[in-house]
Design a protein around this motif. Structure first.
Motif, short mmCIF file in Angstrom:
data_model
loop_
_atom_site.label_atom_id
_atom_site.label_comp_id
_atom_site.label_asym_id
_atom_site.label_seq_id
_atom_site.Cartn_x
_atom_site.Cartn_y
_atom_site.Cartn_z
N ASP A 174 -12.52 38.20 -1.22
CA ASP A 174 -12.21 38.75 -2.62
C ASP A 174 -11.69 40.03 -2.70
N ALA A 175 -10.45 39.90 -2.85
CA ALA A 175 -9.60 41.20 -2.49
C ALA A 175 -9.82 42.17 -3.93
N LYS A 176 -9.93 41.64 -5.06
CA LYS A 176 -10.21 42.07 -6.18
C LYS A 176 -11.55 42.90 -6.41
N ALA A 177 -12.68 42.18 -5.59
CA ALA A 177 -13.84 42.75 -5.71
C ALA A 177 -13.88 44.04 -4.71
N PHE A 178 -13.22 43.91 -3.48
CA PHE A 178 -13.13 44.91 -2.57
C PHE A 178 -12.47 46.24 -3.43
N ASP A 179 -11.31 45.83 -4.07
CA ASP A 179 -10.49 47.03 -4.56
C ASP A 179 -11.60 47.87 -5.67
N LEU A 180 -12.25 47.08 -6.42
CA LEU A 180 -13.22 47.82 -7.24
C LEU A 180 -14.55 48.76 -6.59
N MET A 181 -14.99 47.89 -5.51
CA MET A 181 -16.16 48.57 -4.62
C MET A 181 -15.95 48.33 -3.26
N PRO A 182 -14.93 49.24 -2.49
CA PRO A 182 -14.57 48.83 -1.13
C PRO A 182 -15.85 49.07 -0.26
N THR A 183 -15.90 48.12 0.96
CA THR A 183 -16.76 48.37 2.05
C THR A 183 -16.05 49.11 3.19
N GLY A 184 -16.42 50.14 3.76
CA GLY A 184 -15.85 50.82 4.46
C GLY A 184 -16.90 51.24 5.70
N SER A 185 -16.38 52.23 6.72
CA SER A 185 -17.17 52.34 7.85
C SER A 185 -17.48 54.10 7.71
N GLY A 186 -17.37 54.66 6.56
CA GLY A 186 -17.38 56.15 6.61
C GLY A 186 -19.06 56.30 6.32
N PRO A 187 -19.31 57.64 6.30
CA PRO A 187 -20.51 58.36 6.14
C PRO A 187 -21.30 57.78 4.94
N TYR A 188 -20.49 57.45 3.88
CA TYR A 188 -21.32 57.11 2.79
C TYR A 188 -20.89 55.62 2.24
N LYS A 189 -21.52 55.05 1.38
CA LYS A 189 -21.05 53.58 0.76
C LYS A 189 -21.13 54.02 -0.61
N MET A 190 -20.26 53.46 -1.42
CA MET A 190 -20.26 53.55 -2.97
C MET A 190 -21.13 52.48 -3.42
N THR A 191 -21.93 52.71 -4.49
CA THR A 191 -22.93 51.75 -5.09
C THR A 191 -22.63 51.79 -6.73
#
Length: 536
Positions: A202-219
Motif C-alpha cells: 500500500d504505497a499510499k498508506a506508506f506515504d502518509l505514515m512511513p515505516t522506517g528504521s530510524g530512532p523514532y516511529k511516527m504514530t
C-alpha cells in the motif's frame, strides 16, 4: 585530501540569556564559536545523567502540513524532510547539526572495491519499526524506485553517477558507478531505505505514515490534530538512538502563536523565530542564529533577460547592507560567492555585487532594458526585505511591474507561461539534501525544471560551459575538486543565471534547561537527533 561536509565551517551563534534589545541590533550580538562536533552513539553533547529516558519532547514547527506525504522518494518539503530525519535511514546519513557523514544502515561507510565499484554491508540486526529485518532486497528496491525515471523522484538528479545497486549476498550490496565519483558516501544519504513489502502492499498508506528504521516511529500526523507525534522505535540499534520516549511537533505557522508557545513553555523549541519577536525571549530560552547556505536568490528569465549585462544590472541595483541589516534584522549576510562564507568550498567569487546604482543604470541602458517585471514569493520571513528590493529596482528609472504571490502560485505562473516575468525573488535551501557544492549547484543549474522550464537558460553558451565544468569537477578529489568548484563559482558570478542575494542565518529558540544535547541547525526545520528531555 578529501573534503567532507563536516570539515568545517565555523558556526554563528546568538546566545540570549535575558531580554533582547531591539531586533535590529541582533547582528552586533552574534558571536562565533566552536567547530563541528562528531556525532556519537550517546548523543552530540547530551548529558545522560540529566535525561529522562521516559521523557517527552515538544516543539513548535512553522511549516504547515502539505498535500504531499512523507515518501522519501519524492518529498522535498521542509517539514516532511525534517520528520524523516527521525524515522528513516539511508545506508549513510549526514548529521543534521554537524553535516558529518556517518554509517547509518551501513555497518561502515561504503568500501571502495575499485574506481567504479563500492560495497556496503548492512548493520547487524537492523530492523524496521514494525519489527521486520532490513534486507539487501529492501536496499535494492529503495534505490531502484529512486533511479527509475518514470517515478520522477526528487533525488534522481543527485544520483546520476549510480549505474545500479544489487545484492551481493544476504548482508552486502554492491553499488556500480557510471564513472568514478568522489562523493559516494555523502551522496548515498539521499536514498532512504524503505521496506519493500510495506510499500508494495500500500504505497499510499506508506506515504502518509512511513515505516522506517530510524530512532523514532511516527504514530500520528493528522491535519485535524495539527500535530505530528513520534514514539521511540524500540527496534532501533543504530548509532543515534532516541533519547526521549515520545515527541510531539505542534504545527504553528502563525508567528505570534509559535512565539507565545515558546515564551509560555508550552513547547521546548521552535524554528523560524520572527525577528520582531526576538526581544520577547528570556532565560531559560536560548536563541541561536546559525549561518547556513539557505539563501534568497534572484532568478532571471533568459527569454527576456538574455544579455548578462541586464542580469548584472539587477544585482548591482540592490542595497545589500540595507536588505540584510534592516530588511532581515541582521539575520542575513550579503552573498560574496554561490556558497556561504564558512562552507568548505567557499572562496570569494571573481565578481562580488554591492550597491552601485550608477553602474546598474549604465548596464541596463547598454542592454536596452526600459522595463522589467518583478515577481516575488510572499514568504513571511523576508517580508521586510521585499519593499527594499522593489524600491532599489524602481530607482533605476525603468518601469517596474511588481507581482507578489504564494510560492506555489509564482512557480505555476512561471512553469505554465501564464504571465510576464523577468526577475523572480524567492528563497531556496537544497542543503537539506546534502552539503557538497556539486549537489547545491546541480539543484538549480543541472536540471531541466530550473534551466529550461523556468530560466530558459538551457542551450546557451554559459549553460553548456557550466555543465562541462560540473562534470569535470565530480571526477576530481580534494583540493583539485574544490578549485574546480571555485572556478564555477567565478563563472556563475559573472553569468548570474540565478544567483544568491544573501545567505540566511536560521533563528531557533529552545529551552536549555529542559532539552539536553539540543543543537540549533543551519537548515530549515528542527532536529532532535541525539537530543533528550530532562522532564517527563
Amino acid at each position: 585530501m578529501t573534503i567532507s561536509p563536516a570539515s568545517a565551517s565555523r558556526r554563528d551563534f546568538l546566545k540570549v540569556s535575558g531580554a533582547l534589545g531591539l531586533a535590529a541590533g541582533l547582528a552586533a550580538t552574534l558571536a562565533a564559536c566552536g567547530g563541528s562536533q562528531k556525532p556519537t552513539g550517546t548523543g552530540t553533547g547530551a548529558d545522560p545523567s540529566k535525561i529522562n529516558k521516559d521523557g517527552t519532547i515538544t516543539a513548535g514547527i512553522s511549516y504547515e502540513l502539505g498535500t504531499t506525504g512523507y515518501d522519501p522518494m519524492i518529498t522535498s518539503a521542509a517539514l516532511t524532510i525534517a520528520a524523516n530525519w527521525h524515522t528513516l535511514e539511508g545506508l549513510t546519513e549526514l548529521h543534521p547539526a554537524t553535516r558529518e557523514v556517518y554509517a547509518a544502515l551501513g555497518a561502515e561507510l561504503p568500501k571502495k572495491v575499485d574506481d567504479t565499484t563500492y560495497e556496503v554491508t548492512l548493520r547487524d540486526g537492523a530492523k524496521f519499526s514494525d519489527g521486520t529485518a532490513v534486507t539487501t532486497d529492501d536496499v535494492v528496491f529503495s534505490f531502484e524506485r529512486v533511479l527509475e525515471p518514470t517515478n520522477k523522484s526528487t533525488y534522481l538528479q543527485f544520483l546520476q553517477f549510480v549505474a545500479k545497486v544489487e545484492a551481493k549476498d544476504a548482508t552486502t550490496v554492491t553499488i556500480k558507478l557510471n564513472y568514478p565519483f568522489s562523493l559516494v558516501a555523502e551522496r548515498l544519504s539521499v536514498v532512504k531505505i524503505v521496506p519493500k513489502a510495506v510499500v508494495e502492499a500500500d504505497a499510499k498508506a506508506f506515504d502518509l505514515m512511513p515505516t522506517g528504521s530510524g530512532p523514532y516511529k511516527m504514530t500520528d500526523n493528522s491535519a485535524a490534530s495539527q500535530n505530528i507525534v513520534f514514539e521511540r522505535n524500540d527496534h532501533y540499534n543504530g548509532p543515534h538512538p532516541a533519547l526521549a520516549k515520545t515527541m510531539t511537533w505542534k504545527i504553528m505557522p502563525d508567528d505570534t502563536t509559535r512565539t507565545n508557545a515558546m515564551t509560555s513553555s508550552k513547547v521546548q523549541a521552535i524554528d523560524a523565530v520572527p525577528a520582531a519577536n526576538l526581544k520577547q525571549m528570556k532565560a531559560p530560552v536560548t536563541v541561536a542564529a546559525q549561518q547556513g547556505f539557505s539563501l534568497l536568490f534572484a532568478m532571471f528569465n533568459h527569454s527576456t533577460f538574455s544579455d548578462p549585462k541586464a542580469r548584472q544590472a539587477v544585482m548591482y541595483a540592490l542595497d545589500y547592507v540595507k536588505i540584510c541589516e534592516t530588511g532581515m534584522s541582521g539575520l542575513a549576510t550579503p552573498a560574496t560567492c554561490f556558497v556561504q562564507d564558512g562552507h568548505p568550498a567557499f572562496k570569494q567569487a571573481k565578481t562580488v555585487y554591492s550597491y552601485d546604482a550608477a553602474r546598474a543604470k549604465s548596464l541596463l541602458s547598454e542592454a536596452g532594458v526600459t522595463s522589467l517585471s518583478l515577481l516575488c514569493t510572499n514568504h513571511g520571513w523576508f517580508s521586510s526585505a521585499r519593499p527594499i528590493i522593489k524600491e532599489n529596482l524602481e530607482a533605476l528609472g525603468v518601469s517596474v511591474a511588481y507581482d507578489e504571490r504564494k510560492s506555489a502560485d509564482a512557480y505555476q505562473l512561471i512553469d505554465g507561461s501564464q504571465g510576464p516575468w523577468d526577475v523572480l525573488i524567492a528563497p531556496g535551501d537544497p542543503s537539506v539534501f546534502g552539503n557538497d557544492a556539486d549537489l547545491l549547484m546541480r539543484w538549480w543549474y543541472g536540471t531541466d525544471l530550473w534551466t529550461e522550464t523556468r530560466m530558459h537558460w538551457k542551450g546557451s553558451e554559459s549553460y553548456t560551459a557550466i555543465q562541462a565544468l560540473l562534470d569535470e569537477a565530480v571526477r576530481l578529489e580534494g583540493e583539485a575538486q574544490v578549485a574546480k568548484w571555485q572556478e564555477i563559482f567565478d563563472k556563475l558570478s559573472e553569468d548570474v543565471p540565478l544567483y544568491p542575494i544573501f545567505h540566511r542565518k536560521t533563528p531557533t529558540a529552545y529551552d536549555s534547561q529542559t532539552l539536553s544535547g539540543f543543537k540549533p541547525i543551519a537548515l530549515t526545520g528542527l532536529s532532535f537527533v541525539d537530543v533528550g528531555s530532562t522532564t517527563a
